[in-house]
Design a protein around this motif. Structure first.
Motif, mmCIF file in Angstrom:
data_model
loop_
_atom_site.group_PDB
_atom_site.id
_atom_site.type_symbol
_atom_site.label_atom_id
_atom_site.label_comp_id
_atom_site.label_asym_id
_atom_site.label_seq_id
_atom_site.Cartn_x
_atom_site.Cartn_y
_atom_site.Cartn_z
ATOM 1 N N LYS A 76 -11.747 -40.074 -41.664
ATOM 2 C CA LYS A 76 -12.047 -39.428 -40.382
ATOM 3 C C LYS A 76 -11.980 -37.908 -40.442
ATOM 4 C CE LYS A 76 -7.462 -39.782 -38.258
ATOM 5 N NZ LYS A 76 -6.641 -40.455 -37.252
ATOM 6 N N GLU A 77 -11.182 -37.353 -41.333
ATOM 7 C CA GLU A 77 -11.114 -35.892 -41.415
ATOM 8 C C GLU A 77 -12.425 -35.329 -41.983
ATOM 9 O OE1 GLU A 77 -9.775 -33.460 -40.295
ATOM 10 O OE2 GLU A 77 -9.859 -31.799 -41.720
ATOM 11 N N GLY A 116 -17.155 -43.180 -41.420
ATOM 12 C CA GLY A 116 -17.798 -42.882 -42.702
ATOM 13 C C GLY A 116 -18.228 -44.149 -43.423
ATOM 14 N N ALA A 117 -19.223 -44.009 -44.299
ATOM 15 C CA ALA A 117 -19.661 -45.139 -45.124
ATOM 16 C C ALA A 117 -18.537 -45.598 -46.039
ATOM 17 C CB ALA A 117 -20.868 -44.717 -45.960
ATOM 18 N N ILE A 118 -17.690 -44.654 -46.391
ATOM 19 C CA ILE A 118 -16.549 -44.926 -47.265
ATOM 20 C C ILE A 118 -15.310 -44.982 -46.371
ATOM 21 C CG2 ILE A 118 -15.177 -44.000 -49.203
ATOM 22 C CD1 ILE A 118 -18.154 -44.765 -49.915
ATOM 23 N N THR A 119 -14.553 -46.078 -46.472
ATOM 24 C CA THR A 119 -13.404 -46.257 -45.576
ATOM 25 C C THR A 119 -12.101 -46.339 -46.369
ATOM 26 O OG1 THR A 119 -13.955 -48.614 -45.577
ATOM 27 C CG2 THR A 119 -14.635 -47.328 -43.653
ATOM 28 N N PRO A 120 -11.542 -45.188 -46.745
ATOM 29 C CA PRO A 120 -10.285 -45.167 -47.497
ATOM 30 C C PRO A 120 -9.129 -45.707 -46.660
ATOM 31 C CG PRO A 120 -10.860 -42.964 -46.730
ATOM 32 C CD PRO A 120 -12.047 -43.838 -46.428
ATOM 33 N N CYS A 121 -8.138 -46.265 -47.358
ATOM 34 C CA CYS A 121 -6.975 -46.801 -46.637
ATOM 35 C C CYS A 121 -6.031 -45.681 -46.215
ATOM 36 C CB CYS A 121 -6.243 -47.828 -47.497
ATOM 37 S SG CYS A 121 -5.274 -47.135 -48.862
ATOM 38 N N GLY A 122 -6.073 -44.568 -46.946
ATOM 39 C CA GLY A 122 -5.208 -43.440 -46.610
ATOM 40 C C GLY A 122 -3.784 -43.595 -47.112
ATOM 41 N N VAL A 128 -13.708 -52.415 -38.356
ATOM 42 C CA VAL A 128 -13.358 -51.212 -39.122
ATOM 43 C C VAL A 128 -11.978 -51.395 -39.729
ATOM 44 C CG1 VAL A 128 -13.036 -48.710 -39.032
ATOM 45 C CG2 VAL A 128 -14.730 -49.810 -37.529
ATOM 46 N N PRO A 129 -11.863 -51.426 -41.075
ATOM 47 C CA PRO A 129 -10.551 -51.554 -41.706
ATOM 48 C C PRO A 129 -9.828 -50.209 -41.651
ATOM 49 C CG PRO A 129 -12.225 -51.271 -43.401
ATOM 50 C CD PRO A 129 -12.948 -51.276 -42.067
ATOM 51 N N ALA A 159 -7.389 -44.362 -40.036
ATOM 52 C CA ALA A 159 -7.827 -43.362 -41.024
ATOM 53 C C ALA A 159 -9.329 -43.131 -40.983
ATOM 54 C CB ALA A 159 -7.414 -43.821 -42.432
ATOM 55 N N ASN A 160 -10.038 -43.983 -40.246
ATOM 56 C CA ASN A 160 -11.496 -43.956 -40.408
ATOM 57 C C ASN A 160 -12.333 -43.745 -39.157
ATOM 58 O OD1 ASN A 160 -12.075 -44.357 -43.328
ATOM 59 N ND2 ASN A 160 -10.650 -46.061 -42.997
ATOM 60 N N MET A 161 -11.761 -43.871 -37.967
ATOM 61 C CA MET A 161 -12.575 -43.647 -36.767
ATOM 62 C C MET A 161 -12.440 -42.184 -36.338
ATOM 63 S SD MET A 161 -12.305 -47.172 -34.555
ATOM 64 C CE MET A 161 -10.700 -46.852 -33.851
ATOM 65 N N ALA A 162 -13.543 -41.458 -36.398
ATOM 66 C CA ALA A 162 -13.541 -40.046 -35.998
ATOM 67 C C ALA A 162 -14.172 -39.934 -34.618
ATOM 68 C CB ALA A 162 -14.330 -39.218 -37.002
ATOM 69 N N SER A 163 -13.420 -39.404 -33.655
ATOM 70 C CA SER A 163 -13.953 -39.268 -32.293
ATOM 71 C C SER A 163 -15.103 -38.272 -32.279
ATOM 72 C CB SER A 163 -12.851 -38.797 -31.355
ATOM 73 O OG SER A 163 -11.823 -39.772 -31.338
ATOM 74 N N ILE A 164 -16.175 -38.646 -31.588
ATOM 75 C CA ILE A 164 -17.359 -37.784 -31.533
ATOM 76 C C ILE A 164 -17.184 -36.777 -30.398
ATOM 77 C CG2 ILE A 164 -19.876 -37.730 -31.176
ATOM 78 C CD1 ILE A 164 -19.942 -40.625 -32.267
ATOM 79 N N PRO A 165 -17.273 -35.476 -30.686
ATOM 80 C CA PRO A 165 -17.099 -34.471 -29.630
ATOM 81 C C PRO A 165 -18.165 -34.639 -28.546
ATOM 82 C CG PRO A 165 -17.182 -33.424 -31.796
ATOM 83 C CD PRO A 165 -17.547 -34.862 -31.996
ATOM 84 N N ASP A 166 -17.781 -34.346 -27.300
ATOM 85 C CA ASP A 166 -18.753 -34.389 -26.192
ATOM 86 C C ASP A 166 -19.927 -33.491 -26.534
ATOM 87 O OD1 ASP A 166 -17.148 -36.059 -24.781
ATOM 88 O OD2 ASP A 166 -16.216 -34.468 -23.573
#
Ligand SMILES: NC(=O)c1ccc[n+]([C@@H]2O[C@H](COP(=O)([O-])OP(=O)(O)OC[C@H]3O[C@@H](n4cnc5c(N)ncnc54)[C@H](O)[C@@H]3O)[C@@H](O)[C@H]2O)c1
Ligand SMILES: [Zn+2]
Ligand SMILES: [Zn+2]
Length: 358
Positions: free
Chosen positions: A307-308, A90-96, A137-138, A142-149
């Motif tokens: 990522k969610e 995401g453009a916004i990268t929260p620490c979570g 990516v900080p 919390a921020n890398m979302a896996s891209i579905p096949d």
């Protein structure tokens, strides 16, 4: 690792109206961080504000905040990913982990502490951004979302910012099934807000802009009525079509005029959902607010990230509820990015969004 491998091409802000593609050091991940090889990114209206000096960032910063890529390196403490995994960030990268994040205000993240206004927006703002071959990516977990096949980079790149923001405007507006909604401006953000209003169940969506191609795209995104603000009295027309005023209005430009029109277009008790970035003095006319007694709500939204959020938006695309690929009207390489900025900034050649392939 040899020195050639440690360099990368990146778009660097050097000063007002001065961005350059330069050879710079490749980032290395620290604890909790990851480095992705960027496979697709894009140029945002906010990048134009930066280049024009309307939103200040430090000279020397790599700009851009809409990354799709593959995991290249991971620091200690990042688990659940393999090198080579495709991810959307995401453009916004929260620490979570801070008060803001744990209270659900991820965009106002305080980086491990309390709250910081706009604190969640770091890429191309306070840390190096995505218009480069590689990106650090900080708070990677919390921020890398896996891209579905099965989903292409083009199908997901706009989810990082404009779709999350546009949908966020519709969600914050609390649109209910059967509502009438008016969306002021049909730039990329407004178009996504129109699509969001449709997904939320609005029964009547009115889209306002001055460009024919954008109004045509608004129809494709779900608008039932389109209004050219250069041709008609928009507020009067919204009142007429809705029979007294819209339930929700979404402001997606960031000017006094559109803010005021958005407020004046509401029925009593309606909600103004504001997405635009304003500068100078923003005034609320007392008559449009029924002297403060009209039971109106005014809400603002910074692009939701994490990522969610990205996972959910990718599910929306995967299930064919919406397709944003028609908004990607142009594609450039990183070395051609200044040409991309020229076209995007000048709104030339029917451009909506420019895809950048590093
Ligand atoms: N809230 C957030 O998180 C967030 C994120 C990204 C961008 N933004 C902001 O959202 C705003 C829109 O961004 P964008 O990239 O879609 O902009 P854009 O420049 O692509 O589009 C603006 C549109 O406004 C139209 N317009 C101009 N005057 C108008 C008027 N009087 N009435 C109706 N339409 C009019 C133009 O024709 C154009 O289509 C900007 O202020 C941007 O900084 C906010
Ligand atoms: Zn943006
Ligand atoms: Zn946080």
């Amino acid at each position: 690792m040899n020195t050639v491998m440690e360099k990368m091409r990146a778009t660097v802000f050097r000063g007002v109206n001065d961005i350059r593609v330069e050879e710079v050091a490749r980032p290395r991940p620290g604890v909790g961080e990851a480095v992705i090889r960027v496979t697709l990114t894009t140029i945002c209206g906010t990048d134009l504000h930066i280049v024009r000096g309307e939103y200040p960032v430090k000279p020397g910063l790599i700009i851009g905040h809409e990354p799709v890529g593959v995991v290249e390196q991971q620091g200690a403490g990042v688990t659940g990913y393999e090198i080579g995994d495709r991810v959307l960030v995401g453009a916004i990268t929260p620490c979570g982990q801070c008060h803001a994040c744990l209270s659900g205000h991820l965009s106002q993240c305080g980086h491990g502490q309390g709250y910081e206004a706009i604190g969640g927006w770091r890429f191309g703002n306070t840390i190096n951004g995505a218009q480069a071959e590689y990106l650090l990516v900080p708070s990677a977990q919390a921020n890398m979302a896996s891209i579905p096949d099965g989903l292409t980079d083009e199908q997901v790149v706009l989810l990082s910012d404009i779709a999350s923001t546009g949908f966020g405007g519709a969600e914050s507006g609390g649109i209910r099934i059967g509502d009438s909604v008016v969306v002021f401006a049909q730039g990329s953000i407004g178009l996504c807000a129109t699509a969001g209003a449709k997904l939320m169940g609005a029964a009547l969506i009115i889209a306002v802009d001055g460009y024919e191609n954008r109004l045509a795209m608004a129809r494709r995104m779900g608008a039932d009525v389109v209004l050219d603000y250069r041709q008609v009295d928009v507020v009067a027309e919204v009142k007429r079509v809705t029979g007294g005023g819209a339930d929700v209005s979404i402001e997606a430009l960031g000017t006094q005029q559109t803010f005021e029109n958005a407020l004046r277009s509401l029925r009593p008790g309606g909600t103004l959902s504001s997405l635009g970035v304003y500068s100078g003095k923003l005034q609320i006319p007392y008559d449009a607010l029924a002297a403060g007694l009209g039971d109106n709500q005014i809400v603002t939204t910074l692009c939701p990230g994490g990522k969610e959020r990205m996972r959910r938006l990718m599910e929306v695309v995967r299930s064919h509820r919406v397709d944003f690929t028609p908004l990607l009207t142009h594609t450039v390489s990183i070395d051609e990015i200044t040409e991309g900025y020229r076209i995007f900034g000048g709104q030339l050649d029917g451009v909506l969004k420019v895809a950048v392939k590093p």
